[in-house]
Design a protein around this motif. Structure first.
Motif, PDB file in Angstrom:
ATOM      1  N   PHE A  81      -8.644-127.043  90.357  1.00 43.82           N
ATOM      2  CA  PHE A  81      -9.465-127.539  91.448  1.00 43.82           C
ATOM      3  C   PHE A  81     -10.322-128.681  90.909  1.00 43.82           C
ATOM      4  O   PHE A  81     -11.133-128.471  90.011  1.00 43.82           O
ATOM      5  CB  PHE A  81     -10.368-126.431  91.998  1.00 43.82           C
ATOM      6  N   ASP A  82     -10.128-129.889  91.458  1.00 50.56           N
ATOM      7  CA  ASP A  82     -10.931-131.027  91.038  1.00 50.56           C
ATOM      8  C   ASP A  82     -12.354-130.861  91.558  1.00 50.56           C
ATOM      9  O   ASP A  82     -12.566-130.449  92.702  1.00 50.56           O
ATOM     10  CB  ASP A  82     -10.331-132.337  91.560  1.00 50.56           C
ATOM     11  N   LEU A  83     -13.331-131.161  90.709  1.00 44.32           N
ATOM     12  CA  LEU A  83     -14.734-131.024  91.065  1.00 44.32           C
ATOM     13  C   LEU A  83     -15.276-132.349  91.557  1.00 44.32           C
ATOM     14  O   LEU A  83     -14.857-133.417  91.079  1.00 44.32           O
ATOM     15  CB  LEU A  83     -15.541-130.528  89.860  1.00 44.32           C
ATOM     16  N   GLU A  84     -16.202-132.317  92.489  1.00 41.29           N
ATOM     17  CA  GLU A  84     -16.760-133.532  93.069  1.00 41.29           C
ATOM     18  C   GLU A  84     -17.393-134.445  92.034  1.00 41.29           C
ATOM     19  O   GLU A  84     -17.295-135.646  92.127  1.00 41.29           O
ATOM     20  CB  GLU A  84     -17.798-133.182  94.132  1.00 41.29           C
ATOM     21  N   GLY A  85     -18.067-133.892  91.053  1.00 39.05           N
ATOM     22  CA  GLY A  85     -18.757-134.692  90.049  1.00 39.05           C
ATOM     23  C   GLY A  85     -17.865-135.120  88.901  1.00 39.05           C
ATOM     24  O   GLY A  85     -18.320-135.679  87.925  1.00 39.05           O
ATOM     25  N   GLY A  86     -16.559-134.882  89.020  1.00 39.86           N
ATOM     26  CA  GLY A  86     -15.614-135.185  87.949  1.00 39.86           C
ATOM     27  C   GLY A  86     -15.215-133.915  87.223  1.00 39.86           C
ATOM     28  O   GLY A  86     -15.867-132.889  87.322  1.00 39.86           O
ATOM     29  N   GLY A  87     -14.117-133.963  86.543  1.00 40.30           N
ATOM     30  CA  GLY A  87     -13.616-132.801  85.837  1.00 40.30           C
ATOM     31  C   GLY A  87     -12.890-131.859  86.777  1.00 40.30           C
ATOM     32  O   GLY A  87     -12.597-132.208  87.926  1.00 40.30           O
ATOM     33  N   ALA A  88     -12.581-130.687  86.292  1.00 35.72           N
ATOM     34  CA  ALA A  88     -11.833-129.731  87.104  1.00 35.72           C
ATOM     35  C   ALA A  88     -12.197-128.309  86.709  1.00 35.72           C
ATOM     36  O   ALA A  88     -12.660-128.053  85.600  1.00 35.72           O
ATOM     37  CB  ALA A  88     -10.341-129.953  86.928  1.00 35.72           C
ATOM     38  N   LEU A  89     -11.971-127.399  87.623  1.00 41.08           N
ATOM     39  CA  LEU A  89     -12.120-125.970  87.381  1.00 41.08           C
ATOM     40  C   LEU A  89     -10.719-125.386  87.432  1.00 41.08           C
ATOM     41  O   LEU A  89     -10.011-125.561  88.416  1.00 41.08           O
ATOM     42  CB  LEU A  89     -12.999-125.329  88.460  1.00 41.08           C
ATOM     43  N   GLU A  90     -10.295-124.760  86.332  1.00 42.01           N
ATOM     44  CA  GLU A  90      -8.971-124.153  86.290  1.00 42.01           C
ATOM     45  C   GLU A  90      -9.121-122.644  86.372  1.00 42.01           C
ATOM     46  O   GLU A  90      -9.933-122.044  85.669  1.00 42.01           O
ATOM     47  CB  GLU A  90      -8.237-124.549  85.023  1.00 42.01           C
ATOM     48  N   ILE A  91      -8.339-122.041  87.252  1.00 39.92           N
ATOM     49  CA  ILE A  91      -8.364-120.592  87.427  1.00 39.92           C
ATOM     50  C   ILE A  91      -6.969-120.070  87.103  1.00 39.92           C
ATOM     51  O   ILE A  91      -5.985-120.494  87.711  1.00 39.92           O
ATOM     52  CB  ILE A  91      -8.776-120.214  88.862  1.00 39.92           C
ATOM     53  N   ALA A  92      -6.896-119.173  86.142  1.00 40.63           N
ATOM     54  CA  ALA A  92      -5.618-118.589  85.723  1.00 40.63           C
ATOM     55  C   ALA A  92      -5.479-117.214  86.363  1.00 40.63           C
ATOM     56  O   ALA A  92      -6.418-116.410  86.332  1.00 40.63           O
ATOM     57  CB  ALA A  92      -5.567-118.482  84.207  1.00 40.63           C
ATOM     58  N   THR A  93      -4.308-116.949  86.936  1.00 38.09           N
ATOM     59  CA  THR A  93      -4.090-115.683  87.629  1.00 38.09           C
ATOM     60  C   THR A  93      -2.604-115.354  87.711  1.00 38.09           C
ATOM     61  O   THR A  93      -1.764-116.245  87.647  1.00 38.09           O
ATOM     62  CB  THR A  93      -4.687-115.732  89.057  1.00 38.09           C
ATOM     63  N   THR A  94      -2.313-114.081  87.852  1.00 34.44           N
ATOM     64  CA  THR A  94      -0.932-113.656  88.117  1.00 34.44           C
ATOM     65  C   THR A  94      -0.744-113.410  89.611  1.00 34.44           C
ATOM     66  O   THR A  94       0.357-113.124  90.055  1.00 34.44           O
ATOM     67  CB  THR A  94      -0.593-112.360  87.351  1.00 34.44           C
ATOM     68  N   ARG A  95      -1.822-113.504  90.387  1.00 35.14           N
ATOM     69  CA  ARG A  95      -1.750-113.260  91.834  1.00 35.14           C
ATOM     70  C   ARG A  95      -2.451-114.388  92.602  1.00 35.14           C
ATOM     71  O   ARG A  95      -3.493-114.177  93.224  1.00 35.14           O
ATOM     72  CB  ARG A  95      -2.383-111.910  92.179  1.00 35.14           C
ATOM     73  N   PRO A  96      -1.903-115.606  92.585  1.00 40.55           N
ATOM     74  CA  PRO A  96      -2.571-116.719  93.264  1.00 40.55           C
ATOM     75  C   PRO A  96      -2.740-116.503  94.767  1.00 40.55           C
ATOM     76  O   PRO A  96      -3.657-117.045  95.368  1.00 40.55           O
ATOM     77  CB  PRO A  96      -1.666-117.917  92.971  1.00 40.55           C
ATOM     78  N   GLU A  97      -1.879-115.682  95.364  1.00 36.98           N
ATOM     79  CA  GLU A  97      -1.984-115.443  96.803  1.00 36.98           C
ATOM     80  C   GLU A  97      -3.258-114.677  97.172  1.00 36.98           C
ATOM     81  O   GLU A  97      -3.693-114.676  98.331  1.00 36.98           O
ATOM     82  CB  GLU A  97      -0.741-114.688  97.319  1.00 36.98           C
ATOM     83  N   LEU A  98      -3.902-114.052  96.191  1.00 40.07           N
ATOM     84  CA  LEU A  98      -5.128-113.297  96.452  1.00 40.07           C
ATOM     85  C   LEU A  98      -6.399-114.125  96.234  1.00 40.07           C
ATOM     86  O   LEU A  98      -7.496-113.623  96.475  1.00 40.07           O
ATOM     87  CB  LEU A  98      -5.171-112.035  95.582  1.00 40.07           C
ATOM     88  N   LEU A  99      -6.246-115.359  95.788  1.00 40.00           N
ATOM     89  CA  LEU A  99      -7.421-116.185  95.485  1.00 40.00           C
ATOM     90  C   LEU A  99      -8.408-116.279  96.658  1.00 40.00           C
ATOM     91  O   LEU A  99      -9.611-116.177  96.449  1.00 40.00           O
ATOM     92  CB  LEU A  99      -6.999-117.574  95.017  1.00 40.00           C
ATOM     93  N   PRO A 100      -7.954-116.422  97.909  1.00 41.20           N
ATOM     94  CA  PRO A 100      -8.928-116.495  99.016  1.00 41.20           C
ATOM     95  C   PRO A 100      -9.785-115.244  99.161  1.00 41.20           C
ATOM     96  O   PRO A 100     -10.858-115.291  99.751  1.00 41.20           O
ATOM     97  CB  PRO A 100      -8.052-116.701 100.257  1.00 41.20           C
ATOM     98  N   ALA A 101      -9.331-114.126  98.623  1.00 43.96           N
ATOM     99  CA  ALA A 101     -10.097-112.883  98.724  1.00 43.96           C
ATOM    100  C   ALA A 101     -11.067-112.692  97.564  1.00 43.96           C
ATOM    101  O   ALA A 101     -11.866-111.758  97.574  1.00 43.96           O
ATOM    102  CB  ALA A 101      -9.136-111.695  98.797  1.00 43.96           C
ATOM    103  N   CYS A 102     -11.022-113.570  96.577  1.00 42.54           N
ATOM    104  CA  CYS A 102     -11.882-113.428  95.394  1.00 42.54           C
ATOM    105  C   CYS A 102     -13.337-113.710  95.746  1.00 42.54           C
ATOM    106  O   CYS A 102     -13.642-114.606  96.522  1.00 42.54           O
ATOM    107  CB  CYS A 102     -11.439-114.384  94.288  1.00 42.54           C
ATOM    108  N   VAL A 103     -14.227-112.974  95.134  1.00 40.74           N
ATOM    109  CA  VAL A 103     -15.657-113.179  95.337  1.00 40.74           C
ATOM    110  C   VAL A 103     -16.353-113.616  94.047  1.00 40.74           C
ATOM    111  O   VAL A 103     -17.538-113.870  94.046  1.00 40.74           O
ATOM    112  CB  VAL A 103     -16.342-111.913  95.898  1.00 40.74           C
ATOM    113  N   SER A 104     -15.601-113.709  92.948  1.00 40.02           N
ATOM    114  CA  SER A 104     -16.177-114.085  91.659  1.00 40.02           C
ATOM    115  C   SER A 104     -15.205-114.950  90.876  1.00 40.02           C
ATOM    116  O   SER A 104     -13.996-114.836  91.045  1.00 40.02           O
ATOM    117  CB  SER A 104     -16.464-112.842  90.804  1.00 40.02           C
ATOM    118  N   VAL A 105     -15.748-115.774  90.040  1.00 37.89           N
ATOM    119  CA  VAL A 105     -14.961-116.547  89.099  1.00 37.89           C
ATOM    120  C   VAL A 105     -15.579-116.320  87.731  1.00 37.89           C
ATOM    121  O   VAL A 105     -16.794-116.459  87.562  1.00 37.89           O
ATOM    122  CB  VAL A 105     -14.971-118.058  89.434  1.00 37.89           C
ATOM    123  N   PHE A 106     -14.772-115.939  86.760  1.00 41.49           N
ATOM    124  CA  PHE A 106     -15.265-115.737  85.404  1.00 41.49           C
ATOM    125  C   PHE A 106     -14.982-116.997  84.601  1.00 41.49           C
ATOM    126  O   PHE A 106     -13.884-117.529  84.647  1.00 41.49           O
ATOM    127  CB  PHE A 106     -14.579-114.525  84.752  1.00 41.49           C
TER     128      PHE A 106
END
Length: 185
Positions: free
Chosen positions: A15-40
Motif C-alpha cells: 500500500f503506497d503511503l501519501e507521504g511517500g514510501g509504502a506499507l507492506e502487509i504479508a499474509t496467507t489470507r489476503p481475502e480477509l484483509l478488509p476484516a482486519c482491525v490491527s496491523v503489526f
C-alpha cells in the motif's frame, strides 16, 4: 477445536503511503484483509528514522486528524501530519528537544528544494517546507493572541468542522485566532 495444516501461498500486499514510501502487509489470507482491525509492524523497522521523523506516526496522524485537502491544500494536510508526528514524539519525551530541533533544521533545509507549497500532491520537499511554514504560523498565532492560541487550536477547529482544507481556509482560521490579518505572512 481441531487445527489442520493446509497448503497456502504467502502473499505480500503493498500500500503506497501519501507521504511517500509504502506499507507492506504479508499474509496467507489476503481475502480477509478488509476484516482486519490491527496491523503489526515488523520489529526491525525503526519507529523513528535517522532524521528523527516517523513515517508510521505520520500516517497515524493522517488517520487521527481525518483532514483532507481541497484545491492546493495538500501541503497543509501533509505538513500537519509531519509536524504533529514530531510533536507527539517530543511532547511524549520519546525524542529529546535537541534532536527535535535538529530534525526541524533538517526539514527547513530540505524545504528549500520546494519552489511552492500549493501543489496537487505534496512530496517530501513540499512537506518539509510546510513544516517550516506551519511552525512560523504557530509563532504568529501565539504572538497575536498573547500565547492564548496556537496551531493546536487551528487543528482542533479543522477537526471539528471537517471538510476540505485549503490555504484560504487555513489563513481565515489562523487570522481569527491571532486576532489580526496575516497578509504579510
Amino acid at each position: 477445536l481441531e487445527s489442520k495444516d493446509k497448503p497456502s501461498q504467502f502473499t505480500t500486499l503493498r500500500f503506497d503511503l501519501e507521504g511517500g514510501g509504502a506499507l507492506e502487509i504479508a499474509t496467507t489470507r489476503p481475502e480477509l484483509l478488509p476484516a482486519c482491525v490491527s496491523v503489526f509492524v515488523h520489529a526491525s523497522l525503526a519507529l523513528i528514522s535517522r532524521d528523527a521523523t516517523s513515517p508510521l506516526l505520520h500516517e497515524l496522524m493522517h488517520a487521527v486528524l481525518g483532514i483532507s485537502s481541497g484545491p492546493g491544500g495538500d501541503w497543509i494536510v501533509e505538513g500537519l501530519a509531519e509536524i504533529y508526528s514530531l510533536e507527539l514524539l517530543v511532547r511524549s519525551r520519546t525524542l529529546s528537544k535537541k534532536r527535535y530541533e535538529k530534525a526541524l533544521a533538517q526539514l527547513a533545509l530540505r524545504g528549500r528544494e520546494a519552489p511552492t507549497l500549493e501543489v496537487e500532491r505534496a512530496g517530501g520537499a513540499t512537506t518539509a517546507r510546510a513544516v517550516t511554514v506551519l511552525r512560523a504560523l504557530d509563532r504568529v498565532i501565539r504572538e497575536g493572541s498573547a500565547g492564548a492560541r496556537s496551531l493546536d487550536d487551528v487543528v482542533r477547529i479543522l477537526f471539528r468542522q471537517g471538510g476540505k482544507v485549503t490555504t484560504e481556509r487555513l489563513m481565515r482560521i489562523s487570522e481569527d485566532l491571532a486576532g489580526r490579518k496575516l497578509d504579510a505572512f
